[in-house]
Each structure stands twice: as C-alpha cells, then as structure tokens.
Motif scaffolding. Structure first.
Motif, PDB file in Angstrom:
ATOM      1  N   GLY A 144       0.822  -1.209   0.000  1.00  0.00           N
ATOM      2  CA  GLY A 144       0.000   0.000   0.000  1.00  0.00           C
ATOM      3  C   GLY A 144       0.852   1.252   0.000  1.00  0.00           C
ATOM      4  N   PRO A 224      15.895  14.055   1.180  1.00  0.00           N
ATOM      5  CA  PRO A 224      15.405  15.388   1.553  1.00  0.00           C
ATOM      6  C   PRO A 224      14.169  15.299   2.461  1.00  0.00           C
ATOM      7  CG  PRO A 224      15.747  15.220  -0.830  1.00  0.00           C
ATOM      8  CD  PRO A 224      15.902  13.836  -0.270  1.00  0.00           C
TER       9      PRO A 224
ATOM     10  N   ALA B  55      12.229  13.465  -1.719  1.00  0.00           N
ATOM     11  CA  ALA B  55      11.363  13.400  -0.539  1.00  0.00           C
ATOM     12  C   ALA B  55      10.197  12.447  -0.800  1.00  0.00           C
ATOM     13  CB  ALA B  55      10.848  14.793  -0.201  1.00  0.00           C
ATOM     14  N   ARG B  56       9.576  12.004   0.263  1.00  0.00           N
ATOM     15  CA  ARG B  56       8.428  11.099   0.121  1.00  0.00           C
ATOM     16  C   ARG B  56       7.223  11.878  -0.421  1.00  0.00           C
ATOM     17  NH1 ARG B  56       9.234   7.738   5.786  1.00  0.00           N
ATOM     18  NH2 ARG B  56      11.341   7.073   5.312  1.00  0.00           N
ATOM     19  N   GLU B  94       7.417  24.873   1.260  1.00  0.00           N
ATOM     20  CA  GLU B  94       8.822  24.463   1.297  1.00  0.00           C
ATOM     21  C   GLU B  94       9.207  23.720   2.567  1.00  0.00           C
ATOM     22  OE1 GLU B  94      10.985  28.036   0.683  1.00  0.00           O
ATOM     23  OE2 GLU B  94      10.799  27.925  -1.504  1.00  0.00           O
ATOM     24  N   ALA B  96       7.604  21.462   4.112  1.00  0.00           N
ATOM     25  CA  ALA B  96       6.842  20.228   4.305  1.00  0.00           C
ATOM     26  C   ALA B  96       7.747  19.020   4.520  1.00  0.00           C
ATOM     27  CB  ALA B  96       5.958  19.993   3.100  1.00  0.00           C
ATOM     28  N   ARG B  97       7.228  18.074   5.263  1.00  0.00           N
ATOM     29  CA  ARG B  97       7.890  16.794   5.441  1.00  0.00           C
ATOM     30  C   ARG B  97       7.707  15.937   4.189  1.00  0.00           C
ATOM     31  NH1 ARG B  97       6.766  12.579  10.274  1.00  0.00           N
ATOM     32  NH2 ARG B  97       7.160  10.706   9.125  1.00  0.00           N
ATOM     33  N   SER B 156       5.399   3.170  -3.588  1.00  0.00           N
ATOM     34  CA  SER B 156       4.934   2.648  -2.300  1.00  0.00           C
ATOM     35  C   SER B 156       5.399   3.516  -1.139  1.00  0.00           C
ATOM     36  CB  SER B 156       5.463   1.230  -2.109  1.00  0.00           C
ATOM     37  OG  SER B 156       4.992   0.408  -3.137  1.00  0.00           O
ATOM     38  N   ARG B 157       6.425   4.335  -1.354  1.00  0.00           N
ATOM     39  CA  ARG B 157       6.889   5.208  -0.267  1.00  0.00           C
ATOM     40  C   ARG B 157       6.108   6.525  -0.242  1.00  0.00           C
ATOM     41  NH1 ARG B 157      11.019   8.841  -2.038  1.00  0.00           N
ATOM     42  NH2 ARG B 157      12.152   8.801  -0.082  1.00  0.00           N
ATOM     43  N   ALA B 158       5.022   6.591  -1.027  1.00  0.00           N
ATOM     44  CA  ALA B 158       4.162   7.776  -0.987  1.00  0.00           C
ATOM     45  C   ALA B 158       3.234   7.689   0.220  1.00  0.00           C
ATOM     46  CB  ALA B 158       3.335   7.863  -2.260  1.00  0.00           C
ATOM     47  N   TYR B 159       2.857   8.852   0.719  1.00  0.00           N
ATOM     48  CA  TYR B 159       1.794   8.886   1.731  1.00  0.00           C
ATOM     49  C   TYR B 159       0.457   8.673   1.031  1.00  0.00           C
ATOM     50  CZ  TYR B 159       5.288  10.574   4.963  1.00  0.00           C
ATOM     51  OH  TYR B 159       6.407  10.668   5.742  1.00  0.00           O
ATOM     52  N   PRO B 161      -2.689   8.915  -0.886  1.00  0.00           N
ATOM     53  CA  PRO B 161      -3.092   9.974  -1.824  1.00  0.00           C
ATOM     54  C   PRO B 161      -4.438  10.597  -1.455  1.00  0.00           C
ATOM     55  CG  PRO B 161      -2.508   7.938  -2.975  1.00  0.00           C
ATOM     56  CD  PRO B 161      -2.627   7.598  -1.521  1.00  0.00           C
ATOM     57  N   LYS B 197      -7.333   3.080  -1.115  1.00  0.00           N
ATOM     58  CA  LYS B 197      -6.848   3.679   0.132  1.00  0.00           C
ATOM     59  C   LYS B 197      -6.767   5.203   0.068  1.00  0.00           C
ATOM     60  CE  LYS B 197      -4.381  -0.415   1.546  1.00  0.00           C
ATOM     61  NZ  LYS B 197      -3.098  -1.107   1.607  1.00  0.00           N
ATOM     62  N   GLY B 252       3.487  15.295  11.632  1.00  0.00           N
ATOM     63  CA  GLY B 252       4.356  14.165  11.979  1.00  0.00           C
ATOM     64  C   GLY B 252       3.984  12.910  11.236  1.00  0.00           C
ATOM     65  N   ASP B 253       2.700  12.683  11.037  1.00  0.00           N
ATOM     66  CA  ASP B 253       2.256  11.529  10.267  1.00  0.00           C
ATOM     67  C   ASP B 253       1.263  12.013   9.217  1.00  0.00           C
ATOM     68  OD1 ASP B 253       1.288   9.295   9.170  1.00  0.00           O
ATOM     69  OD2 ASP B 253       0.518   8.388  11.007  1.00  0.00           O
ATOM     70  N   PRO B 254       1.737  12.251   8.001  1.00  0.00           N
ATOM     71  CA  PRO B 254       0.851  12.801   6.970  1.00  0.00           C
ATOM     72  C   PRO B 254      -0.329  11.902   6.623  1.00  0.00           C
ATOM     73  CG  PRO B 254       3.139  13.120   6.344  1.00  0.00           C
ATOM     74  CD  PRO B 254       3.145  12.210   7.549  1.00  0.00           C
ATOM     75  N   ASN B 255      -0.351  10.675   7.116  1.00  0.00           N
ATOM     76  CA  ASN B 255      -1.528   9.825   6.894  1.00  0.00           C
ATOM     77  C   ASN B 255      -2.575  10.009   7.977  1.00  0.00           C
ATOM     78  OD1 ASN B 255      -0.613   8.673   4.611  1.00  0.00           O
ATOM     79  ND2 ASN B 255      -0.138   6.692   5.484  1.00  0.00           N
TER      80      ASN B 255
END
Lengths: 246, 269
Positions: A144, A224, B55-56, B94, B96-97, B156-159, B161, B197, B252-255
């Motif tokens: 996921g 980054p 970045a993620r 700028e 943003a995590r 998969s390392r994206a938060y 969507p 998701k 801290g947790d963008p999800n």
C-alpha cells in the motif's frame, strides 16, 4: 572453517521528533547469549500515546522470547510470535496494547550457524547469502502506502508475522534489519549492496567508533525532508578473528 | 533514547571492542562488491548511493468535470482560478515533510484525459480548462485507478493519496444521455488494492449535481459531499482542500491527521 560473528544496531531520533521535543519512538537491542547473537529493532506507531514505551518493551520481549524459545532446539520459529506477544503484553501492563502499538523485527544468528529472521510490521529484514543473493523476509515491495503497518497491539492475525529459518549457509553471511524510517528510503535493488557496504564500513572500526559511525549515517540521512526516527542493525559473519567467536 | 540497555548487551558491546587489526587484511563477505557503485570517481561507495534522493511524495489528484454545463454561471472560470491558486500554494510549500505531487484528470468532450500530469507543481504552470461535451465519469475513474495503481508514478513510499471529485451534473454517455456505466469503474476503484486507500473528497456544483453518484464515490456514510450553489464556493472548497493537504504534508504523520469537516455554511462569506 571457523566463523566469527559481529553485530551492531543503533537508533536515532528523527528530525521531526527532535524539533517537537518528543522521545524517539524507535528502539533497538543487541544481545549475546546461549542462543547466539540477536539484534532487534522496533518502531512505535506514531499516533499511539505510549509508542515509545511499546517499542522499547518489544525489544526486551523479543530477547526474552528468544531465550525461552531456544531452550528447545526443535521448536519451530513460528512459536516465537505468541511468545513475543505474551511477554510484550506482560511488560506493558496495565496499559492497553493499542496505546503501545509497535512493530518488532529481529535477526538471530544461532551458535549452530543457523539464522532466524522475521517479525511483524513494516520495515526491513533481509539476509545476504553469498555475494549476490538478498533474501527478503520483511520489506522489498510495500503493498500500500507509507505508515499503514500492523504491529504488536494492532494485529489480529498470526499471518501478520513472518519468520524464516535458514540453515548454516556455506559462505559468510550478513543479515540486516531496519525500521521504516530507513527501509522506505533505501533503493530496493541496491539493498544487498548496501548491506555489504555497511559491513565493510563498520567491521574495521573499534566498537565505539562503529556506533558513532552508524549513528552519524542516520543523522545525516541523504533523503530530503526526512523526519522519521530510525533504527538500523546488521549481523555479519567473517572468516577472520575480527568478530566474536561463536 | 530508544536504546535498551541490559547486561547481555554490555557483554556484546565489550566483545566487539577489541583493538582493530589492519582493515586491508580483513576478508569480507562482499569483497569489492560495494566499491563498484561509487559515484565520486574514486570507486568508493557512499551512503547516498543506496538511498533515494527525493522526498516522500504526497499525491493529490483532482477529477474535474469539464462538460458543457460547466460553462454556465462562471463555474469553469472559478474552477480554473481555484486550481491555479492550489498549484501556487502547493508550489510554495517548502517546509513540508512530504513533497506534494499534483495531477488533474478532466472528463468532458473527448472522454477522460490527464490535463496536468502527476508532478511537483510549479507556480503559474496551469493551462486553463475549457468546458465542452458530455460527462464521462466512468472513464475518469478508470484513469484515476490506473494512475494510483502505477507504482512508477505513485510509489509505495508515498503517503496516502488524496482524490478530489468535482462535478455539476449526471454522468452521461457519448450520446449525452444519462448512463450508469460509471458504476463498474467505481467498484474497481473502491476494490483495488492501492487506489481504494486514497482519501476521497467530493464537491457538487449547482442543483443539477447528482449527489447519489458523489456519495457513492465517497463510499463512507460519515463523510459528506460538499455543495456549492455559486461559483465562488468552488474556490472556498479548494482553499480548504489546499489547507488540509499542506497541514498533512507538515504533520508528523501525513496519513493520520484528522480533517476538520467543512460545513456547508462555511462555504458562504
């Protein structure tokens, strides 16, 4: 041929928690006992109120579970899961497991030369067999998206646990474990080379410098805007006397 | 500190603290394997050779109705201005995590199209939409699902969507008549491993908007379809989505951030 074993595991508070003055929610443990050499990493789930407590106790529960489990050489590695679960719940009591939810990933190099690797939740657990092959037990390709992990305190199924036993490999071997603060930024096709490179970087250094070196890597993580807490550990064998003789 | 200390651990560390011997004589499990990937010209690898240098991502995808009815009452102009402002706000983010990636899928004349490919948005980088044709929602849902399932574009390392659907009418087929051919694409989207998701938001513009369709898209009785009676409320909705996304990207947790629901009355000045 005589094999020597060495290991290192460290954790660093991520920039996000440093900035907010919060505790590191990752934890790690390195242990040497009758069972062999053990490293454990855990990542307390960020939204939980006692994530830090949960992750530390997961490391200790894993160590205790391995100790009990190894008393019977015929015990299958799957038996580790309920042991870790029960010991962890006992340690965090009276707090609800949901408040302490955490991942838990371990690598054990037994005195026989066999390996047990696995755990629960996102992150990385892999073993490099020989010069090319990297076998993933946890990690590789996430199904996921980020931060959707199961763990101690949230899992409802024993299928969430993954453990693999590997008989003594013919060539010197290394195992790597990490929390997702590290594993999500590793280039998947280079994780085997990364393991090899890490061992090369660390094995010639005195213990204190090893730890400092690995901590510095985590602090200066090149992705980054990285902000996660990080934990990373490696166990390696060699045919020279640089490591501890098992 | 995350380090757990105890006696066995100390034994382990002491055992590892022997004086080092000459490194060059240490047989390695890797030999030269790690030395061939270096990029500094001296053959030595570095940490950055093994670590992703971006970045993620936090993907945001807008599904925009550009059917002919959007020409009425300045709706398409308001949508263009709202999206353009959203792009500027994302581009200026700028601290943003997570790195916001933005895309716009349109559905109108000629079917569904990717009008703004998924990428890091750049201020002023917006070609205005024009309204024309029917409302082929099913094709847009198919396109969104394909995009979200594509691990090259949405790794998969994206938060998790964000998917925003904005429409002012009923889904129609190529002949301009109402159709139900959006149901199957929606079921596929809601049943897919990754696309399902996504955090979904929906806005209905005007009285003709089909709330049943938009509610089916949300697939969550606890969530509401936002309604805009006037074009200016489109901008307010997009401002709210922008604030929500940028708050997620900094958190801290963008999800995990909880969205404050935008109530209909807040849409009025």
């Amino acid at each position: 041929m005589t094999r020597y074993v060495d290991s290192l595991v460290v954790t660093e508070t991520g920039p996000g928690h440093c900035k907010d003055g919060q505790l590191n929610q990752d934890a790690c443990l390195c242990s040497n006992g009758q069972y062999g050499r053990l490293i454990v990493v855990s990542d307390g789930l960020g939204s939980r109120t006692r994530a830090s407590q949960g992750s530390k106790n997961a490391c200790l529960a894993a160590r205790d579970a391995v100790r009990y489990w190894s008393m019977n050489p015929l015990s299958p590695p799957e038996r580790l899961a309920p042991l870790i679960q029960a010991l962890w719940r006992s340690r965090i009591a009276p707090h609800p497991p949901e408040d302490c939810a955490t991942t838990c990933i371990l690598a054990l190099r037994q005195r026989t030369g066999a390996w047990v690797i696995g755990g629960i939740g996102d992150g990385l657990a892999a073993i490099r067999l020989g010069r090319r092959e990297l076998k993933y037990i946890i990690g590789g390709q996430r199904r996921g998206f980020l931060n959707e992990t199961v763990g101690l305190g949230t899992s409802k199924s024993s299928n969430d646990w993954q453990f693999v036993t590997i008989p003594p490999p013919p060539a010197p071997t290394a195992a790597i474990i990490a929390t997702d603060g590290v594993s999500d930024d590793l280039i998947p096709e280079k994780t085997g080379l990364f393991t090899a490179w890490l061992v090369d970087e660390l094995r010639g250094l005195p213990a204190r410098q090893r730890s400092q070196r690995l901590r510095a890597m985590l602090r200066k993580w090149p992705t980054p805007n990285h902000s996660d807490d990080k934990a990373l550990g490696v166990i390696w064998e060699s045919s020279s006397s640089r490591g501890r003789h098992e | 500190m995350g380090w757990v200390s105890y006696q066995e651990d100390i034994m382990s560390r002491l055992a590892a603290a022997r004086p080092p011997s000459v490194r060059a004589f240490q047989p390695s499990i890797v030999g030269q394997a790690a030395r061939v990937v270096g990029s500094e010209g001296n053959g030595m690898a570095e940490l950055k050779d093994f670590v992703i240098q971006t970045a993620r991502p936090l993907p945001v995808i807008v599904l925009a109705d550009v059917s002919g009815s959007m020409k009425e009452n300045g709706k398409i102009d308001a949508l263009n201005e709202a999206v353009s402002n959203m792009i500027s706000a994302f581009a200026e983010e700028e601290t943003a995590r997570a790195e916001i990636h933005f895309a716009v899928i349109t559905f109108g004349a000629g079917g569904a199209k990717i009008h703004y490919p998924l990428r890091v948005p750049v201020s002023g980088d917006w070609v205005p939409l024009t309204a024309k044709g029917t409302t082929p929602l099913g094709a847009a849902l198919d396109l969104a699902r394909t995009l979200l399932e594509d691990r090259e574009q949405v790794p998969s390392r994206a938060y998790r969507p964000t998917l925003v659907l904005i429409s002012d009418g009923h889904p129609t087929g190529g002949n301009g008549k109402p159709t139900t051919d959006w149901r199957n694409p929606l079921q596929q989207l809601l049943g897919s491993e990754r696309a399902s998701k996504a955090m979904r938001f929906a806005m209905a513009i005007g009285d003709d908007a089909d709330h049943d369709v938009l509610n089916a898209f949300l697939a969550d009785p606890a969530r509401q379809v936002f309604s805009a009676a006037q074009a200016r409320q489109i901008k307010q909705f997009f401002q709210w989505v922008t604030m929500s996304v940028t708050a997620r990207s900094r958190s801290g947790d963008p999800n995990a951030i909880v969205f404050n629901e935008l109530r209909d009355e807040e849409l009025d000045y």
